[in-house]
Each structure stands twice: as C-alpha cells, then as structure tokens.
Design an enzyme around this catalytic site. Structure first.
Site: not given
Ligand code: FDP
Length: 341
Positions: A63, A69, A92-93, A113, A115-116, A275
């Site tokens: 990402d 982040d 995660e980073e 993680d 900043l989730d 997670e």
């Molecule tokens: P994000 O990619 O925005 O960091 O861990 C990843 C996560 O968010 C979760 O917090 C979130 O529930 C999920 O991905 C959202 O994914 P989608 O956009 O595919 O729904």
C-alpha cells in the site's frame, strides 16, 4: 464529596500494575500507551500540521504509505526500542523485522499495525492501532521465530481507536477485556469499561463487510450475506473500512464482521500477526467467535493459525455466536465439516 475532579483516577498503569508482578510488562504497556498518545496528537492535528496525503513510499503490504502512517510507525518504534524491554518488533510498515540493539534489548516481541485503516486518514474517519505481544522463547536472544508462533503464545493484545473519543481496549491471555478512554485533561487512559462482553443475545443485527468483493466470495459466504439481508428480521449493513472501528462496534453492539478469503485473495486481506491474532484474542475473551471461515481446506480458529512469515495474511469472520452460526450453516449445507459453537 462530588467534584468534577477525580481524586482516585483508575488509570491504565494502575490497572496493569494490579494485574501483573512483571515490572517489564508494566514498562512495555506504558511504552505502548505513550506511543498511542503521541499518535492521538498526530491524528488530531493532522489537518493543521499538514499530515494528510502520501509519504511517497510503499509499505510491506504494497500500500502507498501516508505521512501519518510513517510518523505513527516512527513513534511506536522509538517508544518500544527505548522502553528497554523489547528485542524484536514487527510493523505493518516495515518489510523486515526490527531487531532491537543489544543495549536496549529485553524479553518481549511486539507486532503492530501503527495506523490501521489508513485509507480513512485524509477524510478524518476513525483509524486505529493494533498490537500483539509475545515473550522470547527460552534461550532466544530475539529473532522472528519468537513471533512465528500460533496465537496461543500471544501474552496480551490490544487496540486503540482514534475517534470522537480515543479508547484503548486490552486483554491479557486468558483474562477479561477492558476499555480505557484517553482523558485529555490529564493525558492518561482511564478505566471506563470493565469486563467487556459481546451482547449475550447476539445484540444488534449488523453485518459488516466490503460487499464490493461479493462476486469473488465462495457460495457459502454469498449465501450467508444474502441470509443477513433477507432474514425475517433483516440485518443492517455497517462498514467503516477501518478494522479497529468495525471490530470495536461489533463487540459493543453485536453482529458480525467478515473479511473472508475469496477467489482473488485466497488468504484474505488482513494480517495475521498484527490484525488477526490480537483481534481474535480480544473477541474470544469477550465471548465471541474468531474464525477464518474456509481457509486452506478447512474452517479454523484464527488463534490456532501459525504465521509462516511476519506479514502472513488470514481470512477473518468475527462476531457473536448467533451470527457466525449463520455462516457455518451455509458451509454445512455445502457439505463442509463445521466446528460446533
Ligand atoms: P487499510 O487498507 O485502509 O489500512 O488493514 C487494512 C485495512 O485498512 C483494515 O483496517 C480495513 O478493515 C480493511 O483494510 C479495508 O479493506 P477494504 O478497503 O478492502 O475494504
């Protein structure tokens, strides 16, 4: 005497000290709380401090990294290294694990993680921090192998949701789940929810998933979601898209959260170490079910999974018994062996 000032504040530190004689664990949780206070300040000042937008890098997940982040990650890493009680950090980073220099090394290994839900940062929707804590194996000086173990080895787990209030939810392995709100007037997390439990009757009928992925789901997941929409008492849909916010609501209100494996993402999207495992431990200890749904040929408990690498993924189906049973019933109709709940 009634007063708006609390002369006996039940702070997170006080709670942790009452639960363990392990001074290093108290120091660790203090460092985690401090990093979350620093992240709170960054999240709340993101607009004025010009912290919206991309940092220009890509993280371990592929990402785009946001400025916030990167800053949150630095805040956690610095606080944990300088706590003097950690030997390995997985974020995660960061593609690679961080091995803490010997001068600061201690017995804990932390996966997080910072900043989730980062896709929600720039529009001020709730984001969160998630962490899981392990102890080094006997004789180990700290390596990734200390973390590549099943959820049964996780000694405590927590998350923080940065929202209209900032709340830290936390549990020790085998213990109750507790909530602490950040009181900005004293800069401390204060004990606000004791023994958090899923609503006994399943609570509100809410299903929470990214239905944009529906065409890729297997038949039982599609049928379960269809059931939620067409049941005699139909469910309502809620999906923030920040796992922390969606899970926090699920524990408090009831319902079910799904990020299943699908034809496009056979292992799901979410990450096991920072997670899946921490959220599964909290969910189960609050009386809920934390399942993978169909994953690698069978339905499994998230806490029974062992990551084969630090950023391993896992599918997630978490919620109260009433609603996870609906998913299991659909699998059973397709001849799949389902665990009894
Ligand atoms: P994000 O990619 O925005 O960091 O861990 C990843 C996560 O968010 C979760 O917090 C979130 O529930 C999920 O991905 C959202 O994914 P989608 O956009 O595919 O729904």
């Amino acid at each position: 005497m009634s007063s708006k000032f609390d002369s006996n504040a039940a702070t997170l530190s006080r709670f942790v000290m009452s639960q363990t004689n392990d001074h290093d664990l108290v120091i660790l949780l203090n460092a985690l709380a401090i990093s979350c206070k620093l992240i709170t300040s960054a999240v709340q000042r993101a607009g004025v401090a010009k912290l919206y937008g991309l940092a220009g890098e890509v993280n371990s997940t592929g990402d785009d990294q946001k400025k916030l982040d990167v800053l949150s990650n630095d805040m956690m890493i610095n606080a944990l290294i300088h706590s003097g009680v950690c030997s390995v950090l997985v974020s995660e980073e960061n593609e690679e694990p961080i091995i803490v220099p010997p001068a600061y090394s201690g017995k804990f290994c932390v996966a997080f993680d910072p900043l989730d839900g980062s896709s929600n940062i720039d529009c001020n929707v709730s984001v969160g921090t998630i962490f899981s804590v392990y102890e080094r194996k006997p004789g180990s000086h700290g390596s990734v192998d200390d973390l590549l173990r099943s959820g049964a080895h996780c000694i405590c787990a927590g998350y923080v949701v940065y929202s209209s209030a900032v709340e830290l939810v936390f549990t020790f392995r085998g213990g109750d789940v507790h909530g602490f709100c950040l009181d900005s007037t004293i800069g401390e997390f204060v004990h606000t929810r004791e023994k958090m439990m899923f609503p006994a009757d399943g609570g509100k009928r809410i299903y929470s998933c990214n239905e944009g992925n529906a065409v890729h789901w297997d038949d039982p997941i599609q049928e379960a979601v269809e059931h939620f929409k067409t049941a005699e008492q139909p469910y309502t849909a809620r999906y923030v898209g920040s796992m922390v916010a969606d899970i926090h609501r699920t524990i408090l209100y009831g319902g079910i959260y799904l990020y299943p494996a699908d034809a496009k993402a056979k292992k799901g999207k979410l990450r096991l170490l920072y997670e899946g495992i921490p959220m599964a431990m909290i969910i189960e200890q609050a009386g809920g079910i934390a399942s993978t749904g169909m994953f690698e040929g069978k339905i499994q408990r998230v806490l029974d999974l062992t990551p084969n690498e630090i950023h391993a993924k896992c599918p997630i189906i978490m919620g109260g018994k009433r609603d996870v049973q609906v998913v299991y019933d659909q699998y059973a109709k397709h001849g799949v062996n389902v665990p009894s709940l």
